[in-house]
Scaffold this active site. Structure first.
Site, mmCIF file in Angstrom:
data_model
loop_
_atom_site.group_PDB
_atom_site.id
_atom_site.type_symbol
_atom_site.label_atom_id
_atom_site.label_comp_id
_atom_site.label_asym_id
_atom_site.label_seq_id
_atom_site.Cartn_x
_atom_site.Cartn_y
_atom_site.Cartn_z
ATOM 1 N N HIS A 96 -2.930 7.698 2.279
ATOM 2 C CA HIS A 96 -3.507 5.914 1.971
ATOM 3 C C HIS A 96 -5.033 5.187 1.715
ATOM 4 O O HIS A 96 -5.026 6.169 3.644
ATOM 5 C CB HIS A 96 -2.677 4.866 2.150
ATOM 6 C CG HIS A 96 -3.407 3.693 2.083
ATOM 7 N ND1 HIS A 96 -3.346 2.918 0.676
ATOM 8 C CD2 HIS A 96 -2.903 2.555 2.883
ATOM 9 C CE1 HIS A 96 -3.647 1.572 1.136
ATOM 10 N NE2 HIS A 96 -3.225 1.696 2.549
ATOM 11 N N ASN A 131 -9.706 -0.270 -0.184
ATOM 12 C CA ASN A 131 -8.716 -0.066 0.473
ATOM 13 C C ASN A 131 -8.509 -0.567 -1.421
ATOM 14 O O ASN A 131 -8.560 -1.855 -1.418
ATOM 15 C CB ASN A 131 -8.346 -0.722 1.513
ATOM 16 C CG ASN A 131 -6.411 -1.078 1.068
ATOM 17 O OD1 ASN A 131 -5.917 -0.399 0.578
ATOM 18 N ND2 ASN A 131 -5.671 -0.970 2.192
ATOM 19 N N CYS A 174 1.045 -1.020 0.118
ATOM 20 C CA CYS A 174 0.278 -0.090 0.143
ATOM 21 C C CYS A 174 0.922 1.572 0.140
ATOM 22 O O CYS A 174 0.559 2.186 -0.664
ATOM 23 C CB CYS A 174 -0.908 0.049 1.296
ATOM 24 S SG CYS A 174 -2.231 -1.691 1.477
HETATM 25 O O1 UT7 Z 1 -3.337 -0.690 3.941
HETATM 26 C C1 UT7 Z 1 -3.375 -0.872 5.245
HETATM 27 C C2 UT7 Z 1 -4.135 -2.886 5.414
HETATM 28 N N1 UT7 Z 1 -4.737 -2.423 6.366
HETATM 29 C C3 UT7 Z 1 -4.683 -1.828 7.063
HETATM 30 O O2 UT7 Z 1 -5.618 -0.844 7.182
HETATM 31 C C4 UT7 Z 1 -6.320 -2.062 8.196
HETATM 32 C C5 UT7 Z 1 -5.907 -2.278 9.641
HETATM 33 N N2 UT7 Z 1 -7.097 -2.509 10.773
HETATM 34 C C6 UT7 Z 1 -8.712 -2.503 10.780
HETATM 35 O O3 UT7 Z 1 -8.393 -0.942 9.701
HETATM 36 C C7 UT7 Z 1 -9.250 -2.933 11.339
HETATM 37 O O4 UT7 Z 1 -8.711 -3.626 11.996
HETATM 38 C C8 UT7 Z 1 -10.394 -3.930 11.007
HETATM 39 C C9 UT7 Z 1 -11.308 -2.667 10.002
HETATM 40 C C10 UT7 Z 1 -9.327 -4.295 10.229
HETATM 41 C C11 UT7 Z 1 -11.026 -4.346 12.482
HETATM 42 O O5 UT7 Z 1 -12.043 -3.319 12.997
HETATM 43 P P1 UT7 Z 1 -11.738 -3.440 14.350
HETATM 44 O O6 UT7 Z 1 -12.538 -2.535 15.569
HETATM 45 O O7 UT7 Z 1 -10.224 -3.441 14.876
HETATM 46 O O8 UT7 Z 1 -12.360 -5.029 14.593
HETATM 47 P P2 UT7 Z 1 -11.409 -6.366 15.011
HETATM 48 O O9 UT7 Z 1 -10.860 -7.282 14.690
HETATM 49 O O10 UT7 Z 1 -11.160 -5.733 17.243
HETATM 50 O O11 UT7 Z 1 -13.477 -6.704 15.715
HETATM 51 C C12 UT7 Z 1 -14.273 -6.950 15.941
HETATM 52 C C13 UT7 Z 1 -15.964 -7.804 16.148
HETATM 53 C C14 UT7 Z 1 -14.664 -8.781 16.335
HETATM 54 O O12 UT7 Z 1 -15.912 -10.152 16.822
HETATM 55 P P3 UT7 Z 1 -15.607 -10.168 18.683
HETATM 56 O O13 UT7 Z 1 -14.472 -11.036 18.817
HETATM 57 O O14 UT7 Z 1 -15.665 -8.544 18.819
HETATM 58 O O15 UT7 Z 1 -16.989 -10.685 19.342
HETATM 59 C C15 UT7 Z 1 -14.583 -9.887 14.992
HETATM 60 O O16 UT7 Z 1 -14.994 -10.298 14.728
HETATM 61 O O17 UT7 Z 1 -15.316 -7.797 14.703
HETATM 62 C C16 UT7 Z 1 -15.227 -9.033 14.621
HETATM 63 N N3 UT7 Z 1 -15.605 -8.593 12.557
HETATM 64 C C17 UT7 Z 1 -16.686 -8.125 12.301
HETATM 65 N N4 UT7 Z 1 -18.156 -8.312 12.341
HETATM 66 C C18 UT7 Z 1 -18.716 -7.712 11.053
HETATM 67 C C19 UT7 Z 1 -14.593 -8.890 11.927
HETATM 68 N N5 UT7 Z 1 -14.402 -8.408 10.945
HETATM 69 C C20 UT7 Z 1 -16.230 -8.474 11.097
HETATM 70 C C21 UT7 Z 1 -16.949 -8.316 9.761
HETATM 71 N N6 UT7 Z 1 -18.225 -7.885 9.869
HETATM 72 N N7 UT7 Z 1 -16.891 -8.137 8.747
#
Ligand code: UT7
Length: 319
Positions: A246, A276, A111
Site C-alpha cells: 500500500h 495515497n 486502505c
Molecule cells: O493509508 C494509511 C493512512 N495513513 C498513513 O499511512 C499515515 C502514516 N503517517 C504518516 O505518514 C506521517 O505521520 C505524516 C506524514 C502524516 C506526518 O509526518 P510526521 O513526520 O509524523 O510529522 P508530525 O506529525 O510529527 O509533524 C511534524 C511537524 C509538526 O510541527 P511541530 O509540532 O513539529 O512544530 C506538524 O505540525 O510538521 C508539521 N506538519 C506540517 N508541516 C508542513 C504537519 N503537517 C504538515 C504539512 N506541512 N503538511
C-alpha cells in the site's frame, strides 16, 4: 486451482494537484511533503465518481485480458468512498462493462480493502465456486479529507485499479489478514453517522488521523504479516521478487524494507505521482508494473495493505 491475473487496468482523474497547488490552500511546502512522504502530486476528481473510475479501470482490464465480460462471475470492489451507499459500486461496474452474469458487492476495509478483496477472490477460486473474478480498488479520498487540515489533506488522492483473476493450476496462494479494533480511533471518517442537524459534529465528517500511531503500526505490522505468509508458504524472503505494498508514505515502505533486510529496489513505488489513493494504491501499482512488463511469468509477488480499522493483510502469489 488458483487465481492468475490475466488482465489489469487503472484510472486516475485528469486533474492534477501538485504540492505547490496545495501550498496555496494550507500552510505547507513541496519540500516538507516530499521529504516526509515522498508524494509529489495527486489526481483529484472533478465530475468523476468512485464507480465511474472503477468502471474505467475495469474496462481497461477487460480489454487487456481479451476475455468476454459475460465470463466474469463475481466482481468484488473495495472502497470506502462510494458515491452511493446503495446500489453498491460493484453493480455500477457490472453495468458499465456488461458483465451480465456477474454477482457484485463492495467491501470496506479502507486502505487494506483491495488486498482483502483479492484474498476473498482467491478463496472463491480455490474453493471451486468461481473461475473468473474481477477485483477492484477505487476511492475518491478528496471527498473525505478536510482541505483545511494540512496533516491529512496532503496525503491523499483519487483513483481506481482493477485485476481479473482466472482459475488455473499453479503455486498455491498464501494469505493472512488481521484487525485491531481497539486501535480504530487512530484513523476515522465518520460522515455516515452525521445528521444534517448535528452541526456540532461537522468536523467528524472528515478523516481524522493520529499520523504517528498509524506510521508505527504499519512499520511494525507489515513486516510481521509478510513473515507470517512466508512461514505459511515455507519460503524465504529472498525468494520474493516484488513487494507491492500500500502506497501511504515512502518512509513507511523504506522502513519495512529495512526491517526485512531486503533491498528497496524490490519495493516499487508510485506515490510520487498518485499519493495515497486508499484501496486503489495496490491495483494501480500492479497495473503500472504489468504494463511496463516488470512482472515476469513465474515471479513471486507479495501484496500487503494496511490502514483504518486498524486492518492489515498480505498475499503471496505467482505471477
Ligand atoms: O493509508 C494509511 C493512512 N495513513 C498513513 O499511512 C499515515 C502514516 N503517517 C504518516 O505518514 C506521517 O505521520 C505524516 C506524514 C502524516 C506526518 O509526518 P510526521 O513526520 O509524523 O510529522 P508530525 O506529525 O510529527 O509533524 C511534524 C511537524 C509538526 O510541527 P511541530 O509540532 O513539529 O512544530 C506538524 O505540525 O510538521 C508539521 N506538519 C506540517 N508541516 C508542513 C504537519 N503537517 C504538515 C504539512 N506541512 N503538511
Amino acid at each position: 486451482m488458483v487465481g492468475k491475473i490475466c488482465g489489469t487496468g487503472s484510472y486516475a482523474p485528469h486533474r492534477v494537484m501538485d504540492n505547490h497547488d496545495l501550498a496555496k490552500i494550507v500552510e505547507t511546502s513541496d519540500e516538507w511533503i516530499r521529504e516526509r512522504t515522498g508524494i509529489g502530486k495527486r489526481h483529484i476528481i472533478e465530475e468523476e465518481t468512485t464507480s465511474y473510475m472503477a468502471g474505467q479501470a475495469a474496462l481497461r482490464a477487460v480489454e487487456q485480458s481479451g476475455i468476454d465480460p459475460a465470463e466474469i462471475e463475481l466482481i468484488i470492489l473495495a472502497t470506502s468512498s462510494s458515491e452511493t451507499v446503495f446500489p453498491c459500486a460493484a453493480c455500477e461496474v457490472q453495468k458499465t462493462i456488461g458483465a451480465v452474469h456477474a454477482a457484485g458487492y463492495d467491501m470496506n476495509a479502507a486502505c487494506t480493502g483491495f488486498v482483502l478483496a483479492f484474498n476473498t477472490a482467491q478463496a472463491y477460486i480455490s474453493a471451486g465456486i468461481c473461475k473468473t473474478v474481477m477485483v477492484i480498488g477505487a476511492d475518491s479520498m478528496s471527498n473525505l479529507v478536510d482541505w483545511t487540515d494540512r496533516s491529512t489533506c496532503i496525503l491523499f488522492g483519487d483513483g481506481a485499479g482493477a485485476v481479473i483473476l482466472r482459475a488455473e493450476e499453479g503455486m498455491p496462494v498464501h494469505m493472512a489478514a488481521h484487525s485491531d479494533g481497539v486501535k480504530g480511533p487512530a484513523l476515522t471518517e465518520l460522515s455516515r453517522h452525521r445528521k444534517d442537524w448535528d452541526k456540532e459534529n461537522d468536523s467528524e465528517s472528515y478523516i481524522h488521523m493520529d499520523g504517528q500511531a498509524v506510521f508505527k503500526f504499519a512499520v511494525r505490522k507489515v513486516p510481521e504479516i509478510i513473515e507470517e505468509v512466508l512461514d505459511q508458504a515455507g519460503m524465504r524472503l529472498d525468494e520474493v521478487d516484488h513487494f507491492v505494498l500500500h502506497q501511504a508514505n515512502r518512509r513507511i515502505i523504506e522502513a519495512v524494507a529495512k526491517r526485512l533486510k531486503t533491498d528497496i529496489s524490490k519495493f516499487p513505488m508510485n506515490l510520487e505521482e498518485y499519493a495515497n489513493t486508499s484501496a486503489a494504491t495496490v491495483p494501480i501499482l500492479l497495473d503500472e508494473l504489468n504494463r511496463k512488463d516488470v512482472l515476469k511469468r513465474g515471479e513471486k509477488v507479495m501484496l500487503s495493505g494496511f490502514g483504518a480499522g486498524l486492518t492489515w493483510a498480505a498475499c503471496l502469489f505467482e505471477w
